[in-house]
Motif scaffolding. Structure first.
Motif, PDB file in Angstrom:
ATOM      1  N   PRO A   1      71.841  37.233  53.203  1.00 48.43           N
ATOM      2  CA  PRO A   1      73.202  36.906  53.651  1.00 48.43           C
ATOM      3  C   PRO A   1      74.152  38.105  53.490  1.00 48.43           C
ATOM      4  N   TYR A   2      73.967  38.876  52.421  1.00 44.92           N
ATOM      5  CA  TYR A   2      74.795  40.084  52.253  1.00 44.92           C
ATOM      6  C   TYR A   2      74.655  40.990  53.479  1.00 44.92           C
ATOM      7  N   GLY A   3      73.398  41.268  53.853  1.00 43.79           N
ATOM      8  CA  GLY A   3      73.138  42.130  55.013  1.00 43.79           C
ATOM      9  C   GLY A   3      73.739  41.533  56.281  1.00 43.79           C
TER      10      GLY A   3
ATOM     11  N   LEU B   1      61.102  53.931  49.329  1.00 50.28           N
ATOM     12  CA  LEU B   1      61.776  55.199  49.632  1.00 50.28           C
ATOM     13  C   LEU B   1      63.222  54.908  50.034  1.00 50.28           C
ATOM     14  N   ARG B   2      64.164  55.651  49.445  1.00 50.30           N
ATOM     15  CA  ARG B   2      65.583  55.446  49.746  1.00 50.30           C
ATOM     16  C   ARG B   2      66.269  56.794  49.923  1.00 50.30           C
ATOM     17  N   ASP B   3      67.499  56.736  50.407  1.00 46.10           N
ATOM     18  CA  ASP B   3      68.325  57.929  50.617  1.00 46.10           C
ATOM     19  C   ASP B   3      69.500  57.837  49.643  1.00 46.10           C
TER      20      ASP B   3
ATOM     21  N   SER C   1      80.407  49.866  55.699  1.00 47.96           N
ATOM     22  CA  SER C   1      79.212  49.157  56.119  1.00 47.96           C
ATOM     23  C   SER C   1      78.016  49.712  55.344  1.00 47.96           C
ATOM     24  N   SER C   2      76.838  49.388  55.792  1.00 46.71           N
ATOM     25  CA  SER C   2      75.661  49.701  54.982  1.00 46.71           C
ATOM     26  C   SER C   2      74.451  49.924  55.883  1.00 46.71           C
ATOM     27  N   CYS C   3      73.510  50.695  55.380  1.00 48.01           N
ATOM     28  CA  CYS C   3      72.253  50.885  56.111  1.00 48.01           C
ATOM     29  C   CYS C   3      71.476  49.577  56.195  1.00 48.01           C
TER      30      CYS C   3
ATOM     31  N   PHE D   1      74.155  54.727  52.792  1.00 50.28           N
ATOM     32  CA  PHE D   1      72.794  54.557  52.290  1.00 50.28           C
ATOM     33  C   PHE D   1      72.907  54.190  50.801  1.00 50.28           C
ATOM     34  N   ASN D   2      72.227  54.818  49.876  1.00 54.16           N
ATOM     35  CA  ASN D   2      72.296  54.325  48.488  1.00 54.16           C
ATOM     36  C   ASN D   2      73.194  55.207  47.630  1.00 54.16           C
ATOM     37  N   PRO D   3      74.448  54.782  47.423  1.00 50.38           N
ATOM     38  CA  PRO D   3      75.366  55.606  46.631  1.00 50.38           C
ATOM     39  C   PRO D   3      74.977  55.607  45.150  1.00 50.38           C
TER      40      PRO D   3
ATOM     41  N   GLY E   1      71.957  45.031  39.340  1.00 54.20           N
ATOM     42  CA  GLY E   1      70.939  44.779  40.353  1.00 54.20           C
ATOM     43  C   GLY E   1      70.459  46.092  40.954  1.00 54.20           C
ATOM     44  N   ASN E   2      71.319  47.092  40.940  1.00 55.56           N
ATOM     45  CA  ASN E   2      70.974  48.371  41.578  1.00 55.56           C
ATOM     46  C   ASN E   2      70.204  49.276  40.631  1.00 55.56           C
ATOM     47  N   LEU E   3      69.452  50.155  41.231  1.00 56.69           N
ATOM     48  CA  LEU E   3      68.501  50.971  40.472  1.00 56.69           C
ATOM     49  C   LEU E   3      69.158  51.888  39.424  1.00 56.69           C
ATOM     50  N   VAL E   4      70.093  52.738  39.839  1.00 58.89           N
ATOM     51  CA  VAL E   4      70.572  53.779  38.910  1.00 58.89           C
ATOM     52  C   VAL E   4      71.332  53.187  37.708  1.00 58.89           C
TER      53      VAL E   4
ATOM     54  N   LEU F   1      62.938  49.314  32.208  1.00 58.06           N
ATOM     55  CA  LEU F   1      63.147  49.306  33.658  1.00 58.06           C
ATOM     56  C   LEU F   1      61.838  48.909  34.327  1.00 58.06           C
ATOM     57  N   THR F   2      61.928  48.034  35.296  1.00 58.21           N
ATOM     58  CA  THR F   2      60.742  47.751  36.108  1.00 58.21           C
ATOM     59  C   THR F   2      60.923  48.413  37.467  1.00 58.21           C
ATOM     60  N   VAL F   3      59.949  49.208  37.840  1.00 51.99           N
ATOM     61  CA  VAL F   3      59.929  49.771  39.196  1.00 51.99           C
ATOM     62  C   VAL F   3      59.266  48.717  40.074  1.00 51.99           C
ATOM     63  N   PHE F   4      60.043  48.198  41.020  1.00 57.84           N
ATOM     64  CA  PHE F   4      59.545  47.063  41.808  1.00 57.84           C
ATOM     65  C   PHE F   4      58.610  47.522  42.923  1.00 57.84           C
ATOM     66  N   GLY F   5      57.301  47.356  42.684  1.00 61.33           N
ATOM     67  CA  GLY F   5      56.324  47.589  43.739  1.00 61.33           C
ATOM     68  C   GLY F   5      55.596  48.909  43.584  1.00 61.33           C
TER      69      GLY F   5
ATOM     70  N   TYR G   1      81.743  41.521  48.521  1.00 60.96           N
ATOM     71  CA  TYR G   1      80.674  41.334  47.542  1.00 60.96           C
ATOM     72  C   TYR G   1      79.443  42.088  48.032  1.00 60.96           C
ATOM     73  N   LYS G   2      78.629  42.591  47.076  1.00 61.55           N
ATOM     74  CA  LYS G   2      77.530  43.466  47.511  1.00 61.55           C
ATOM     75  C   LYS G   2      76.185  43.230  46.833  1.00 61.55           C
ATOM     76  N   SER G   3      76.054  42.085  46.174  1.00 57.82           N
ATOM     77  CA  SER G   3      74.759  41.860  45.528  1.00 57.82           C
ATOM     78  C   SER G   3      73.827  41.088  46.459  1.00 57.82           C
TER      79      SER G   3
ATOM     80  N   ARG H   1      56.492  43.729  43.530  1.00 54.28           N
ATOM     81  CA  ARG H   1      57.561  43.952  44.497  1.00 54.28           C
ATOM     82  C   ARG H   1      58.735  43.005  44.257  1.00 54.28           C
ATOM     83  N   ARG H   2      59.915  43.426  44.622  1.00 57.18           N
ATOM     84  CA  ARG H   2      61.090  42.545  44.597  1.00 57.18           C
ATOM     85  C   ARG H   2      61.220  41.939  45.997  1.00 57.18           C
ATOM     86  N   PRO H   3      61.340  40.608  46.083  1.00 55.37           N
ATOM     87  CA  PRO H   3      61.427  39.994  47.411  1.00 55.37           C
ATOM     88  C   PRO H   3      62.600  40.560  48.213  1.00 55.37           C
ATOM     89  N   GLY H   4      62.375  40.750  49.486  1.00 57.18           N
ATOM     90  CA  GLY H   4      63.474  41.165  50.371  1.00 57.18           C
ATOM     91  C   GLY H   4      63.684  42.666  50.437  1.00 57.18           C
ATOM     92  N   ASP H   5      62.939  43.441  49.629  1.00 52.46           N
ATOM     93  CA  ASP H   5      63.135  44.898  49.665  1.00 52.46           C
ATOM     94  C   ASP H   5      62.573  45.502  50.949  1.00 52.46           C
ATOM     95  N   ILE H   6      63.233  46.531  51.380  1.00 56.61           N
ATOM     96  CA  ILE H   6      62.765  47.270  52.548  1.00 56.61           C
ATOM     97  C   ILE H   6      61.896  48.419  52.050  1.00 56.61           C
TER      98      ILE H   6
END
Ligand code: UD1
Length: 340
Positions: free
Chosen positions: A152-154, A234-236, A127-129, A182-184, A202-205, A219-223, A87-89, A296-301
């Motif tokens: 918990p996902y992380g 900023l993401r990759d 795995s994941s960044c 990173f962000n596929p 939940g994911n941006l794209v 669409l809401t841009v969080f932050g 699971y990945k959300s 901002r969305r809580p928990g975002d890096i």
């Protein structure tokens, strides 16, 4: 030509699993895909068949189910396993932590037990960044410490890597590669497979493409107050086809690598802001997109992007596709879904 290896793909009906299945089948590998359809359906399997012109070898079942896996392993002599099933959300994992720990860790431990029983000694793990949390140094390389996971996902990704490392230490013939995505984004250029979120993305794209398609209002841009040039995160963003190809490289490498556990960052090496991606999407697709900047969305890096040089050095892999191609392909896939 020597016959190619036989590979088990857990989570083979999912987004990255299906794209990897296409690359492997096209390279002449024998593949068996398993999935329990808890977060997917048959759509991508049909797409894999259309692209490769071969019906994928598929078995429905749950990776936590020991007897199910035993049966699959007794019917196939696998050389290697690629373990996508999880699971990945991030949000869902905060609401249902036990579901995430049980599923993501249970599938990992069950799979490793069955692999040992059948003497299958090569595993590649999705795995994941996210394992790095907010890294102190960016671009982040594989030596960066794991910060306390934000969700918990992380945590399940960090723990799964630990489980792998400990099992490699104890089992002297097991070899493992952990691929930290990173962000596929994006889809196969055929538009026959792509990302298929269940419910509200939940994911941006996917949120961007569904909004452009009129399925979501805005669409809401969080932050807007992050410490970045335009205030958004900023993401990759890495094209899923590039990502899929990295799995083929990892399979070629795993039997030859001197260390029995290696982790690799899979990213482009470039940080792109969320607002930058949104504007690029509008530019390359020439579609209208209703968006606003919100809280901002809580928990975002704040910012994370990869130093992918280890993958280039040891796997001979680097990204070839651009952000523009990723966004165009994602949009083509969204349009195709609307037509079907
Ligand atoms: C997170 C995880 C990643 C995981 C992925 C799976 C981290 C750092 N990353 O990625 O490991 O594989 O989830 O789901 O934990 N955004 C908006 N509006 C939206 C949706 C997203 O502005 O409607 C923004 C987010 O705030 C974020 C960026 O877009 O800044 C990317 O978000 P998302 O696609 O959810 O991925 P991550 O959170 O980076």
């Amino acid at each position: 030509m020597a016959s190619k290896k036989k590979i088990l793909l857990t989570g083979g009906a999912g987004y990255i699993g299906a794209h990897t299945a296409v690359e492997l089948i096209e390279q002449g590998y024998e593949t068996v895909l398993i999935d329990d359809f808890s977060k997917s359906d048959k759509t991508l399997l049909t797409g894999v068949e259309k692209i490769t012109k071969r019906k994928p070898n598929f078995v429905e079942g749950d990776c936590k189910d020991f007897q199910f896996l035993e049966k699959v392993f007794s019917q196939n002599k696998f050389d290697s396993v690629i373990h996508f099933a999880a699971y990945k959300s991030v949000n869902e994992s905060v609401e249902k932590p036990l579901m995430y720990y049980e599923n993501n860790l249970g599938s990992m431990t069950t799979l490793l037990k069955v692999m040992e029983q059948f003497a299958v000694n090569e595993i590649i793990f999705s795995s994941s960044c996210t394992v790095y949390g907010q890294p102190d140094i960016i671009p982040v390389d594989e030596t960066a410490p794991f910060k306390r996971a934000e969700s918990p996902y992380g945590a399940t990704k960090q723990m799964s890597e630990r489980i792998l490392e400990d099992t490699v230490l104890a089992n002297k013939i097991l070899k493992a590669i952990s691929l930290r995505y990173f962000n596929p984004i994006g889809a196969h250029p055929s538009a026959l497979i792509g990302e298929l979120p269940i419910g509200i993305p939940g994911n941006l794209v996917p949120y961007v493409t569904q909004t452009a398609a009129g399925l979501r209002k805005k669409l809401t841009v969080f932050g807007s107050d992050y410490n970045t040039l335009d205030g958004s995160c900023l993401r990759d963003f890495i094209h899923v086809v590039d990502l899929a190809k990295a799995h083929v490289k990892a399979l070629e490498k795993i039997s030859k690598m001197p260390n029995r556990f290696e982790a690799f960052n899979l990213g482009t090496g470039e940080g792109v802001s969320v607002l930058g991606l949104v504007k690029k999407f509008i530019e390359v697709t020439e579609v209208e997109l209703n968006y606003e900047v919100g809280p901002r969305r809580p928990g975002d890096i704040e910012k994370v992007y990869a130093d992918p040089s280890k993958a280039k050095r040891l796997l001979g892999w680097e990204t070839k596709l651009t952000l523009e191609e990723g966004l165009k392909d994602a949009w083509r896939w969204q349009e195709k879904l609307a037509d079907d």
